[in-house]
Design an enzyme around this catalytic site. Structure first.
Site, PDB file in Angstrom:
ATOM      1  N   ARG A  45      89.675  46.251 -26.949  1.00  0.00           N
ATOM      2  CA  ARG A  45      89.011  45.879 -28.215  1.00  0.00           C
ATOM      3  C   ARG A  45      88.746  44.481 -28.212  1.00  0.00           C
ATOM      4  O   ARG A  45      89.827  43.854 -28.369  1.00  0.00           O
ATOM      5  CB  ARG A  45      90.345  46.068 -29.205  1.00  0.00           C
ATOM      6  CG  ARG A  45      91.069  47.463 -29.501  1.00  0.00           C
ATOM      7  CD  ARG A  45      90.556  48.507 -29.331  1.00  0.00           C
ATOM      8  NE  ARG A  45      90.654  48.992 -27.999  1.00  0.00           N
ATOM      9  CZ  ARG A  45      89.845  50.026 -27.563  1.00  0.00           C
ATOM     10  NH1 ARG A  45      88.896  50.500 -28.376  1.00  0.00           N
ATOM     11  NH2 ARG A  45      89.586  50.067 -26.307  1.00  0.00           N
ATOM     12  N   VAL A 162      85.947  55.081 -29.200  1.00  0.00           N
ATOM     13  CA  VAL A 162      86.505  54.576 -28.029  1.00  0.00           C
ATOM     14  C   VAL A 162      87.148  53.169 -28.259  1.00  0.00           C
ATOM     15  O   VAL A 162      88.410  52.792 -27.825  1.00  0.00           O
ATOM     16  CB  VAL A 162      85.465  54.067 -26.559  1.00  0.00           C
ATOM     17  CG1 VAL A 162      86.022  53.220 -25.922  1.00  0.00           C
ATOM     18  CG2 VAL A 162      84.832  55.136 -26.130  1.00  0.00           C
ATOM     19  N   GLU A 163      86.687  52.628 -29.342  1.00  0.00           N
ATOM     20  CA  GLU A 163      87.409  51.442 -29.895  1.00  0.00           C
ATOM     21  C   GLU A 163      88.723  51.583 -30.480  1.00  0.00           C
ATOM     22  O   GLU A 163      89.595  50.866 -30.306  1.00  0.00           O
ATOM     23  CB  GLU A 163      86.459  50.488 -30.629  1.00  0.00           C
ATOM     24  CG  GLU A 163      85.196  49.665 -30.030  1.00  0.00           C
ATOM     25  CD  GLU A 163      85.697  48.754 -29.219  1.00  0.00           C
ATOM     26  OE1 GLU A 163      86.941  48.247 -29.360  1.00  0.00           O
ATOM     27  OE2 GLU A 163      84.932  48.325 -28.384  1.00  0.00           O
ATOM     28  N   SER A 164      88.898  52.667 -31.467  1.00  0.00           N
ATOM     29  CA  SER A 164      90.000  52.990 -32.164  1.00  0.00           C
ATOM     30  C   SER A 164      90.356  54.384 -32.422  1.00  0.00           C
ATOM     31  O   SER A 164      91.035  54.540 -33.253  1.00  0.00           O
ATOM     32  CB  SER A 164      89.732  51.983 -33.704  1.00  0.00           C
ATOM     33  OG  SER A 164      88.842  52.968 -34.270  1.00  0.00           O
TER      34      SER A 164
END
Length: 438
Positions: A45, A162-164
């Site tokens: 991230r 995917v990020e969070s």
């Protein structure tokens, strides 16, 4: 996401392997070297940029008193740049040094995670199911972002996932504390101070208050992990409430993410790429992101579709084979490269593309990953580089990073041994190199 500028985003390779360091969920911290490339990956991230010097084995002594002296000095410099006293008070009156952030920043894992293990979690059945549920729940917001910016809702949803993990894990570090800690520690002062000034501007604009400005230890914020400078450049007030809120407004999250991609070259109506079948005699030296040909040219050398969907029509496409000749290959186009501008890791971009496909109802990867192959450690890769250099297959300075120079040297050695020259490091190949070097 991100949103780091180009000079910060060179990620390490071990072709299909990735080095993981904790961040909002897990992040890749990278080291710049002459052999670095935008390959392997990370569930990263907005991670901070690489330090300009090698990582020391341990952090120097730091304490709260020294931190407060640094904060006082930074406040003076910020005031001289015109930051208001009220904003400085809000940001720094309760600022705290966070030793854990220094530990995370200096961690340099010895072992790497294989790309197939990464994709198993990044594109898991649970994440696919949750992503479809989230896109259904926020269908109006997703449609609006897609219509306005030309980025498919499934791509936006995949980056969010995917990020969070759809907002379940975007980090709980207070961004001001995280960036001030990195600035005080001294290894990433330039990056940290640039982001800290941007964070102060965000506070001054009233987009978010200090307490809610939270994210990863490296300063990445909100559902899709913008660092502060990227927030200023790309965040949008999609819901019209007067604030750009990537923490609480899904409309703003989707609009901001799509705006980032659109501003960085997303081509409306075009896919990211597709899995392909390579011919038996394929030259894996051509499987590099900077080797680009039209779809027709790749077809002319025997590259073919893996299923009835056929191949997308690209004018400038690359072949990537993250596990070399041992695993699947993909034809990727301009939008794949745009995803790399969000997070410059091939495995990350591949995860986003594959997750997007699954959210849209497409099948998963057809080819088998070489799950019995164990990843080489950083020390083993350094040893391999040293031995290849001694044998005359130049790889540059041994650094434990499988970048393009090392892949080229490894392919040359493989050709000399009558092996498939795919540049993919395995323990068996390392044993051959050690034997050849005596």
């Amino acid at each position: 996401m991100r949103c780091v500028t180009g000079r910060w985003r060179d990620l390490l390779w071990p072709l299909g392997m990735l080095t993981l360091v904790a961040c909002a969920s897990q992040s890749v911290e990278t080291a710049r070297s002459s052999d670095a490339s935008p390959d392997v990956a990370a569930d990263m991230r907005m991670s901070a940029p690489p330090a300009s010097t090698p990582q020391p084995p341990a952090a120097p002594a730091r304490d709260a008193v020294g931190f407060q002296r640094w904060v006082a000095d930074f406040r003076r410099r910020a005031a001289a740049r015109g930051v208001s006293a009220g904003t400085l008070d809000e940001a720094f009156d309760g600022a705290e040094f966070v030793p854990r952030i220094v530990e995370l920043d200096r961690r340099q894992p010895e072992f790497s995670r294989a790309i197939w293990d990464y994709l198993d979690s990044a594109v898991s059945d649970a994440r696919i199911r949750q992503g479809r549920e989230q896109l259904a729940t926020y269908s109006a917001e997703a449609r609006e972002a897609e219509s306005r910016y030309g980025v498919p809702a499934t791509i936006i949803g995949a980056i969010w996932g995917v990020e969070s993990n759809y907002g379940r894990n975007f980090g709980n570090y207070e961004t001001i504390d995280a960036l001030a800690t990195l600035g005080y520690d001294g290894r990433r002062t330039g990056f940290a101070e640039e982001q800290l000034y941007a964070a102060l501007e965000i506070l001054a604009n009233g987009d978010i208050d200090r307490e809610r400005m939270r994210g990863s230890w490296a300063g990445a914020m909100g559902h899709t992990q913008f660092i502060p400078t990227s927030f200023l450049a790309y965040a949008v007030d999609e819901d019209g409430d007067g604030r750009r809120d990537i923490w609480g407004s899904i409309a703003d999250v989707m609009g901001s993410t799509a705006n980032y991609l659109q501003k960085n070259g997303w081509q409306r109506g075009q896919t990211w790429g597709r899995e392909v079948v390579l011919p038996p005699n394929f030259d894996y030296g051509q499987a590099e992101l900077d080797t680009r040909r039209s779809t027709a040219q790749w077809q002319a050398v025997g590259v073919r579709a893996v299923d009835s969907r056929g191949l997308p029509s690209f004018t400038a496409a690359a072949i990537i084979a993250p596990a070399g000749a041992h695993g699947p290959a993909f034809l990727v186009g301009p939008n794949f490269r745009t995803i790399l501008l969000y997070n410059n890791a091939t495995s990350y971009a591949l995860a986003v593309g594959l997750l997007s496909d699954r959210l849209a109802g497409a099948p998963g990867v057809y080819g088998d990953w070489p799950r019995t192959l164990a990843s080489l450690s950083r020390t083993e890769i350094k040893d391999m580089q040293r031995l290849l250099n001694a044998l005359g297959y130049g790889t540059g300075t041994p650094d434990g990073i499988m970048g393009p120079n090392t892949r080229a040297g490894l392919r040359a050695f493989q050709r000399s041994q009558g092996l498939t020259a795919d540049g993919y490091p395995t323990h068996e190949l390392l044993r051959r190199i050690r034997s050849a070097a005596g």
